[in-house]
Each structure stands twice: as C-alpha cells, then as structure tokens.
Write a protein that holds these residues in place. Sequence first.
Motif, PDB file in Angstrom:
ATOM      1  N   ALA A  74       3.996   4.987  -6.193  1.00  0.00           N
ATOM      2  CA  ALA A  74       3.618   5.042  -7.715  1.00  0.00           C
ATOM      3  C   ALA A  74       3.068   6.109  -8.211  1.00  0.00           C
ATOM      4  O   ALA A  74       3.139   6.452  -9.129  1.00  0.00           O
ATOM      5  CB  ALA A  74       3.060   3.631  -7.923  1.00  0.00           C
ATOM      6  N   MET A  75       1.897   6.463  -7.560  1.00  0.00           N
ATOM      7  CA  MET A  75       1.149   7.665  -8.077  1.00  0.00           C
ATOM      8  C   MET A  75       1.711   8.931  -7.675  1.00  0.00           C
ATOM      9  O   MET A  75       1.192   9.788  -8.263  1.00  0.00           O
ATOM     10  CB  MET A  75      -0.434   7.530  -7.006  1.00  0.00           C
ATOM     11  CG  MET A  75      -0.893   6.529  -7.424  1.00  0.00           C
ATOM     12  SD  MET A  75      -1.731   6.217  -9.172  1.00  0.00           S
ATOM     13  CE  MET A  75      -3.117   7.377  -8.952  1.00  0.00           C
ATOM     14  N   THR A  76       2.792   9.074  -6.910  1.00  0.00           N
ATOM     15  CA  THR A  76       3.173  10.417  -6.349  1.00  0.00           C
ATOM     16  C   THR A  76       4.622  10.736  -6.595  1.00  0.00           C
ATOM     17  O   THR A  76       5.106  11.766  -7.027  1.00  0.00           O
ATOM     18  CB  THR A  76       3.018  10.601  -4.943  1.00  0.00           C
ATOM     19  OG1 THR A  76       1.660   9.980  -4.408  1.00  0.00           O
ATOM     20  CG2 THR A  76       3.366  11.945  -4.389  1.00  0.00           C
ATOM     21  N   THR A 104      -3.891  16.310  -6.748  1.00  0.00           N
ATOM     22  CA  THR A 104      -3.775  15.702  -8.096  1.00  0.00           C
ATOM     23  C   THR A 104      -4.155  16.717  -9.093  1.00  0.00           C
ATOM     24  O   THR A 104      -4.990  17.548  -8.961  1.00  0.00           O
ATOM     25  CB  THR A 104      -4.704  14.657  -8.136  1.00  0.00           C
ATOM     26  OG1 THR A 104      -4.253  13.410  -7.285  1.00  0.00           O
ATOM     27  CG2 THR A 104      -4.959  14.125  -9.639  1.00  0.00           C
ATOM     28  N   VAL A 105      -3.585  16.914 -10.234  1.00  0.00           N
ATOM     29  CA  VAL A 105      -3.811  17.762 -11.264  1.00  0.00           C
ATOM     30  C   VAL A 105      -4.421  16.968 -12.378  1.00  0.00           C
ATOM     31  O   VAL A 105      -3.707  16.207 -13.094  1.00  0.00           O
ATOM     32  CB  VAL A 105      -2.827  18.770 -11.690  1.00  0.00           C
ATOM     33  CG1 VAL A 105      -3.018  19.572 -12.878  1.00  0.00           C
ATOM     34  CG2 VAL A 105      -2.288  19.527 -10.434  1.00  0.00           C
ATOM     35  N   SER A 106      -5.603  17.493 -12.985  1.00  0.00           N
ATOM     36  CA  SER A 106      -6.048  16.590 -14.309  1.00  0.00           C
ATOM     37  C   SER A 106      -6.213  17.676 -15.235  1.00  0.00           C
ATOM     38  O   SER A 106      -6.537  18.966 -14.981  1.00  0.00           O
ATOM     39  CB  SER A 106      -7.426  15.975 -13.862  1.00  0.00           C
ATOM     40  OG  SER A 106      -7.352  15.144 -12.759  1.00  0.00           O
ATOM     41  N   ASP A 145       0.729  -1.080   0.214  1.00  0.00           N
ATOM     42  CA  ASP A 145      -0.012   0.033   0.015  1.00  0.00           C
ATOM     43  C   ASP A 145       0.812   1.262   0.009  1.00  0.00           C
ATOM     44  O   ASP A 145       0.572   2.188  -0.522  1.00  0.00           O
ATOM     45  CB  ASP A 145      -1.057  -0.006   1.133  1.00  0.00           C
ATOM     46  CG  ASP A 145      -2.002  -1.118   1.260  1.00  0.00           C
ATOM     47  OD1 ASP A 145      -2.138  -1.682  -0.030  1.00  0.00           O
ATOM     48  OD2 ASP A 145      -2.566  -1.318   2.283  1.00  0.00           O
ATOM     49  N   SER A 146       2.108   1.370   0.520  1.00  0.00           N
ATOM     50  CA  SER A 146       2.969   2.409   0.709  1.00  0.00           C
ATOM     51  C   SER A 146       3.449   2.484  -0.800  1.00  0.00           C
ATOM     52  O   SER A 146       3.623   3.623  -1.133  1.00  0.00           O
ATOM     53  CB  SER A 146       4.012   2.116   1.612  1.00  0.00           C
ATOM     54  OG  SER A 146       3.728   1.937   2.857  1.00  0.00           O
ATOM     55  N   PHE A 147       3.849   1.452  -1.381  1.00  0.00           N
ATOM     56  CA  PHE A 147       4.384   1.494  -2.773  1.00  0.00           C
ATOM     57  C   PHE A 147       3.080   2.195  -3.636  1.00  0.00           C
ATOM     58  O   PHE A 147       3.465   2.981  -4.660  1.00  0.00           O
ATOM     59  CB  PHE A 147       4.830   0.193  -3.204  1.00  0.00           C
ATOM     60  CG  PHE A 147       5.015   0.388  -4.824  1.00  0.00           C
ATOM     61  CD1 PHE A 147       6.269   0.827  -5.166  1.00  0.00           C
ATOM     62  CD2 PHE A 147       4.372  -0.196  -5.739  1.00  0.00           C
ATOM     63  CE1 PHE A 147       6.732   1.410  -6.531  1.00  0.00           C
ATOM     64  CE2 PHE A 147       4.708  -0.035  -7.160  1.00  0.00           C
ATOM     65  CZ  PHE A 147       5.854   0.607  -7.236  1.00  0.00           C
TER      66      PHE A 147
END
Length: 753
Positions: free
Chosen positions: A207-209, A682-684, A201-203
């Motif tokens: 991975a998203m950040t 998060t930017v979209s 879960d930490s990974f």
Amino acid sequence: MKRLFAMLALATAIAAAGTTTAPREIVATDAYRWVGDSVIQGQFKAYAVSDTEIVSDYEPQPHFFMPVEKRWTLKNDISRYPRLKSSNRLHNAIYNMGLDEMINAVEPDTTLRTGKEWAGVWTRDVSYSIILSMAYLQPEASKISLMKKVNSNGRIVQDTGSGGAWPVSSDRMVWALAAYELYKVTGDRGWLEYIYPVIRDSFADDAMTTAGSETGLVRGETSFIDWREQSYPKWMQTADIYQSEAMNTSIVHAAALDILSKIAAELGNTAESKQFAERGKAISDAVNERLWMPDKGYYGMYLYGRDNLILNPRAETLGESLSVLYDIAPAQRQREITENNPVTPYGPAIFYPQIKDMPAYHNNALWPFVASFWTLANAKAGNEQGTLQGIGSVFRPAALFATNKENFNLDNGDIATELNSSNMLWSLSGNLAITCRILFGIHFEEDGLLFAPFVPETLADTRELTGFPYRGASLDIKVRGYGDKIKSLTLNGKPHAPFIKADELKKGGKIDIVMADNTIEPLKVNNVKNKKAPLTPIAWIENGRLRWNPIEYIDHYVVVRDGKRIAETDRTDWEIDSDGEYQVIGVDSDGTESFASEPRNTSPVVTAEMPDEKTEMNSAEVSYEPRRQLAGFNGGFAELDHKTGPVTVPIEVKAPGRYSISFIYANGNGPVNTENKCAIRTVSVDGKRAGVIVMPTRGVGNWNDWGETNRLHVDLPAGRHTVTVSYEPENENMNLSTNHALIDRMEVVRLSD
C-alpha cells in the motif's frame, strides 16, 4: 523406428476400438477436433489406448531443442488419489496423466516443483496451481510450499524478476488467494491465524509502495508475464514497468484484500475487516472505471507511459478470467467478457493481439494454466461453447504432446517456443481442475462444499470420482447427464441441497447428482485468427515538429499529447503548437493499434545536481571500488544503502503548478531480468511524503549505466523547496541485505498550472 512403432500402436488401438458406432465429436475448431478418444490436428493424431496410456504421432517443428514425448504411460501409483471413471478413455487418460505428473512434482522436502525444467518453488506458479487443484489434491505440499515463500520479515516473497523483483514485479499477493483456498479446503483455523499477519503486513508494504495514487490501481508488472520485451514496448525500462498499472495485478490485489477482510472478520477483527473491504472495493472500482473498454467488451491490459499513462487495449486472458472468478466484474460484464475476449483456433492467447517482432513465449502463446482459468470463468458465466473450447485448448496439447507442457505457439499449436518444460505444475493443475471444478462442480466454501456441475451437452455422460479427499474424509461423487442445472442431489441416498456442510461429511459419503439435461442459454465465442499488431513507431522532436519513422502496411497514425489523442494523420510528422508529452500510435487497416512510441516531452527540465557527497553522506566507507572509474554522471552523486542517511536536494520553482520529479540513478547489483536487488526509497517534499522511487537493477557491475527512476507528481507553490530521499522500513526489498544504488541528479518538469 520410434515413429513407426507409435503409428503401429495407434493403428492397433484404433482397430481394437471397433467401428460399430461412430465416435462423438466433442470439440471442433479450425485447428483441431476432439472426436471420441482421439484428438486430430491436420495429419496428426493422439489416441488413448487405455485409461493409462496415450500415444501420439505428432511431429514438432524441425530442430526444436527441447525433448518431445510421443507416448505417456502411467508410471506412479495414483490409487490414493481420486479415481475418475467415464465413458471417454481420452478424458480418463488425460486426468490420470495429470495425477501421474503431479506425483513427479512433489519433491522429497514435500514442496511442489514448478516443472521438469524449473526447479524450486515459485510464488506465483505454486499459488495459481494451488488455486486450481493442489489445495485439495496436495494440501500438505501446498502448505509447506506457501510457507517456504514467506521471508524472515514475515512478508510474502516476490519471485526474482524484472529489475530486481518487487516492486517492479508486484503480483506476490496471489499467495493470499492460494493460502485462503487451502483454508477453505482444510478448515484449519491455525493456518488462518498464520496467514493473516503475513498477508496483512505484506499488503501494508504494498500500500505504501505499489498503490497508483492518481488512479487507485496497482503499479507493477502484469502477473506472471515477466519477460519484459515479451509484453511491453521495447522503449520501456524496468522503472517504466513499475510506473505502469496492470489490470490483472490490480485484480489480484483487490481479491486479496477481500480475502483479508474475510479472515479479519473470522478472527474477530471487525474494524480491520471493514477497512480491508473498503480498500479492496476501491481497487475493484478503479479497474471497472479505468480499464473497461465498452467498445470491446473486456478490460484493457495495463496503463503505461511516463507522466501521462495511456491504456494498452490488448485483451489479457488471465486478468479477464480472474475478474470473473473473483467477481471484480459485475455479473453482466462477466458474460460479456466470455463472449468478447478473443479466442484463436488453438485457444485463448496470453494477450491479444501479438507483438510482431517478438518470438513465442509469453507473446504469441497459449499457456494451459491460463486457458484453465479461462475455462473456469466461462463455466461460471454460463458460456457453454466457451467452456467446451476452453477444455479442448487444454486437452489438445496434453494428448498430442503426451505431457502437460508449459506453453504453445499460437500460430500453429506447436511447442517451438523460447522455453517449454514438460510436467509443468500449473499446466497439470489446470488439467485436473477442469474435471474436478467444472464437470463435477466442486466448489470449496469456508464451511462446506457447494456442488454446481457445468456439463456441456457434447460431454454428457455418467462420471464417477471416487475417493475424493475432504477434511480427512473420503467422498464418492457421481454426476449423470448434462446442463447447468441440477435435477436432483442425494447424500448417502437421501435428497440434499447442493450445499453440504463440512460437519455432514465427517464420515465421508456418496454424493449422486443428476443433471437436468437442460439446454444452456447460448452465448457466443469471439473466435478470431491469430493477429499481430503493427510495430511500435520511434518518435523524436526536431525543429519544432514531432517526427517518426514510417511503419510498413500502416493505415494511419494517431498523435497523442499528454495522454490524449489529438489528431490522426497519414504523414510521419506533426507540428508542435504547445508544450507537452507527445507520442505516436500506428493503426493498421482493421483498426489494430501498435504500442505508443516513447514519450517525448517539450516542457523545460529543471536539473538539480546532488550536493557534494562528503557533506550529504553519513556513511564513512565506500561500498565498492574503484570509485573514480565511474562515468556518465554530471558531477557529484550520492550513494544509497542501508547505512546512509537521508539525502536532501534544494530546488526552486518560479511558478506554482503540478510538477514531475524523477532521479537519474545507477544500480549494478544484478541483471535486468532476475535477482531481487531493486533499490527503493521514500521521497518527501518539504517534509511531506510524496511517494517512492524505485531504482531497478541494470546489469551486473554496470555502474556506468545511468537510467531514470519512475516519476512522482507533486503540487508546488513558487519558491524554494527541499526534496529528501530517505530509507524507511517499508522500503525494504526482497533481498533484505542489498538495497543499494547511486543517484546522480534530480529532474523536475512542470506539468500544468
């Protein structure tokens, strides 16, 4: 009187030792010698009076503000720990001092204290210590300490640090390396089942950040080197440090993913195991493709910049070592690294060359735990002289300062640095690892022990390690001779292969290893004088020219445009003939380079102001007062916290191409160097995720200080677009309660067609 007493004791001990046989020289550099039971550095000497006492006559630089030890004597009962017997009293005493100080480091709550001057459990400190020694010498304290570094969300805690910690600092995955080492030591499947979701879960959040989408590397600060100005150019803000991509932090992530793959396989999650292995290989490949410097024979320290990242070509010893130990570097490169990474007379630097206008701490310093990893890497690669000098770089200061200190000044080997704790956990762990992991060659595998001693010829001896704990049993291990090949190994008197299954050791046993006394294939060591790089140029754009201040004793300058070197000059200006991002590097007469100057971009900037907060903010309440006293923004600004909804910003671009997007923000929730309140969003763009922006803390209550976030690169067709800034679950920071900042405006720069 204390100095007189120490000198008399030293003289008495030397006289008692007798003079019938000349002591053997074990290690010698331009700075010191380890001869017999003594370490000699210039006029100073330290000597092992016995296996439980070291005296030293070393005098540190005058007016040093921290305590200095002149004598170590055993204070704790170490009988329950593995007992070392060798013919060298200094080795015995340094090992015993490691055990003695290890006992001091175990707190009443059975956690591992970081150092005499450093209370509490730190993720990276305790993890590196567990990898080195604490997993097998303090398994219960290691387990409790690791569990203490898991937060209520089931994620690994990133230590407080630059700009509010994670994701500016992003090396928390070293926890995974330590947790798996503990599993290999204990064989506890319940522990394996506990650590798997924590690492997974930490990974997932990382991975998203922290994934560098354009390189495959990992964003964030260089692992453990967390005094920003000590290892990055002064112009870099903490958001720039997040934007950078560090070699050793990337290696930690690659190794953690490999471990995650192994755990998944062990727990029967075959599909996840394959997925994690592929991700780990992708990072390893990126390290080898993006950071390897063939002309130097080692990896560069990190990529840095803004829209165009360039390589900092410094050697960084911890990362180079981890690349060898975790097989990120291919086998031939492992040997090259040990032969080419610079080694000063006092040992391997944290990084090399040094920063000229910074004091010693991470800059211009040797840290014993890093030197210990370097020594392990040299032994793994088969570099005998590198291993010897590595051992000396750890044993020299342990003897002369009669404790396992935190760090040492590379100019003179002294302890006069910005901070320097005694009884330092990872230093004592490295001390102990040299004996157990190298000279006795103990390697923990998932299902047993592999013995592979690496004994340089000048350390030839008969050594015994009795009462070594392993999965509830006790082992007595003897190693005779020298070399890197085993002539024979017996278990309880019977011949055995070097790998012994855990089941065979349930009742303990006696392991007798005879080395082949072979000549180890010679490899070189890159012995160098300590070196300081030129100062960083300060550059600006004026009247169509790039200009910069002259640097003293410089040979020439390199002009960089969009991350590529386009010219060399001995002038201090350059005519700009096309738009782009410009930097300057100073080079001295032997080719040593400065940091690149702060990027200066000539491309036009499109600014989009925040819409009126009343229409964009979903929160009915303001979280701080007085709002009207804020200054330095361009009109309306948006407040971001857990309660607020998405902020949308319309923009229009006239031409298609690749664009850079960033935001001007304020975050006064904490200081720049500690705390854990970095804001993340998060930017979209037009509903498609573009990445994350980080808004690190800039000072307590410092809401009038506006800085720039990291930059996101997006491909945009001509026309109108909508940029959305939103809080998503993976944006949670280490504080869990405060994830709060202000954004003033968005800036958009066209990079290319």
